[in-house]
Structures are given as C-alpha cells and as structure tokens.
Motif scaffolding. Structure first.
Motif, mmCIF file in Angstrom:
data_model
loop_
_atom_site.group_PDB
_atom_site.id
_atom_site.type_symbol
_atom_site.label_atom_id
_atom_site.label_comp_id
_atom_site.label_asym_id
_atom_site.label_seq_id
_atom_site.Cartn_x
_atom_site.Cartn_y
_atom_site.Cartn_z
ATOM 1 N N ALA A 4 75.497 104.422 108.089
ATOM 2 C CA ALA A 4 74.680 104.071 106.926
ATOM 3 C C ALA A 4 73.465 103.241 107.303
ATOM 4 N N ARG B 39 78.589 101.843 100.111
ATOM 5 C CA ARG B 39 78.323 103.214 99.690
ATOM 6 C C ARG B 39 79.583 103.896 99.166
ATOM 7 N N SER C 280 77.190 105.951 93.298
ATOM 8 C CA SER C 280 75.824 106.089 93.787
ATOM 9 C C SER C 280 74.783 105.864 92.692
#
Length: 253
Positions: free
Chosen positions: A16, A188, A193
C-alpha cells in the motif's frame, strides 16, 4: 479517487505504501511543466471520514490519517506505548476477507493533545462506526509528540495535533489519529473504501513565481482545475494559487 469496491471480498495489500508513492509520482507527472516549476514536492494524506466511538455514548469522533512526504512520514517521539504495528504477521501479510468477516483491526497512534481530549491511552480498543453504521475496529498503540510541530506535513491534517472540543456539558470531542506505514495496509482493509480519500498537497516556491510569466501560470492553473474529477475517474485538482497570483499582478500594476 479510490478504486476498490466496498462489496465482496477485501484483500490486504502489503504494498500500500509503495502504491501510494507511485500515485504521488504519477500525479506529479500530470501537472503542466509551468505549474511543476513553482511547486515543492507534495505531502500525501490518506484520510477516513470521521468515525464515531461506540463505547462511551455519542460525541467522540476520530479520523484516521496516514501522512507521507518527500522524506517519509513526519518524525515523532513516543511518550507512551509505541508506533502502530501491522495487524497481520509476516506469513499473513496478504490475506483476503469475505464481506461477512468481522471488522479487521487497525492500529493507530494519537498525539498527547488528542489523547487528553478523547481520554485515550495505549492499549485501548475502540469500537467505532462510520456514518452508515459500518463497524471499524481501532486500537491505540501509543501516544506521541511531533519532533517538528511546525512542519508543513502537519498542516495537511491539523486535527492530529489540535483536536476540537465541544462544550463541557455535552462532552463532544473530535480528533485525528496517525496511521503508520506499517499499518496503512490494515487501514485499507479495515475501513470501507468509500470512507477513504487520498489527497496530495503541494505548496508553492515563492521565489519561482515571477510577474513576467505569471499570466501563463494562471492559465495553466485554471485549465488544471477544469480537468479530471470524479465523473472521469481521475484526480481532481483544486488551488487558490491562481487567485493569489492575480492579486499580486494587480498590486504590481
């Protein structure tokens, strides 16, 4: 804009941070050369919507923030606990969770001011929910103070160091918590999201803005703001630099 759907299985991405820095580089290349020439390198912020605590009645909110600048996250010193670790061990760095799985934990650190405002300490487990009632499992790993509180990176998320408090009769307080590079893959996975936004903040190099080519700079900035946006699935751009330059030109004239 985030591309991951909120429905279906969720996958933890151990890359990420690498992908965020690649996005920073890509966004920098989208800028016109005339604009790039007057900007410093950006600071990236990955920010959630405010999450409401469920353990102590209404009125306490926490926004989760990851900061990353040209030299990495801004340095801090821990006065209690330590930096937020990853929630997955090395052998499970990349895992997939079904949409029926319980909330995935994400570790965060809070500033001393935020800890005081919200009554937090290392080891606290904070059940929380977003505005749609979706649960998030937040765990406090440590309390920090910034080594350089005037650094530009902190200005992109001011509630990290300066929480907001309501009246004492209502007990309301709102603050932000710091998500480390190790914990970003968990953010995440832990937060839908649609609750997450990614923003790059560029500051201008004042000595690079000159009256002789200021009009061309203003045109480039206006064209940039008119490009992209959520409807196109690409980055949207916002700035007040064009207005500042126009005012400077008026003063020069």
């Amino acid at each position: 804009p985030p591309a991951d759907p909120d429905l279906g299985p969720r996958t933890r991405d151990p890359q990420a941070v690498t992908e965020l820095r690649a996005a920073m580089t890509g966004a920098h290349y989208q800028l016109p050369r005339r604009v790039v020439d007057v900007l410093r390198a950006p600071t990236a912020t990955v920010t959630t919507s405010p999450l409401q605590f469920l353990d102590d009645g209404p009125g306490r909110y926490l926004t989760l923030v990851h900061l990353d600048g040209p030299s990495g996250p801004p340095p801090v010193r821990y006065v209690a606990g330590g930096p937020p670790p990853a929630s997955a061990g090395g052998g499970h760095a990349q895992i997939e969770l079904p949409d029926t799985a319980p909330p995935w934990p994400v570790h965060v650190a809070v500033s001393r001011a935020a800890a005081t405002a919200l009554g937090l300490q290392p080891g606290d487990r904070l059940p929380a929910q977003d505005q749609l009632g979706r649960r998030v499992d937040v765990r406090v790993s440590g309390i920090f103070v910034p080594r350089s509180p005037d650094a530009a990176a902190w200005r992109t998320a001011p509630q990290l160091l300066r929480p907001a408090r309501g009246s004492s009769s209502h007990g309301r307080a709102s603050a932000a918590a710091l998500v480390s590079s190790s914990a970003l893959p968990d953010l995440r996975l832990a937060v839908p999201s649609s609750d997450v936004s990614v923003r790059l903040t560029f500051s201008p190099r004042l000595d690079a803005v000159h009256a002789i080519d200021a009009r061309a700079l203003v045109r480039a900035l206006v064209a940039l703001k008119a490009s992209g946006g959520p409807t196109t699935g690409s980055a949207s751009w916002d700035t007040g630099l064009d207005q500042v330059v126009e005012e400077g030109l008026a003063r020069v004239a």
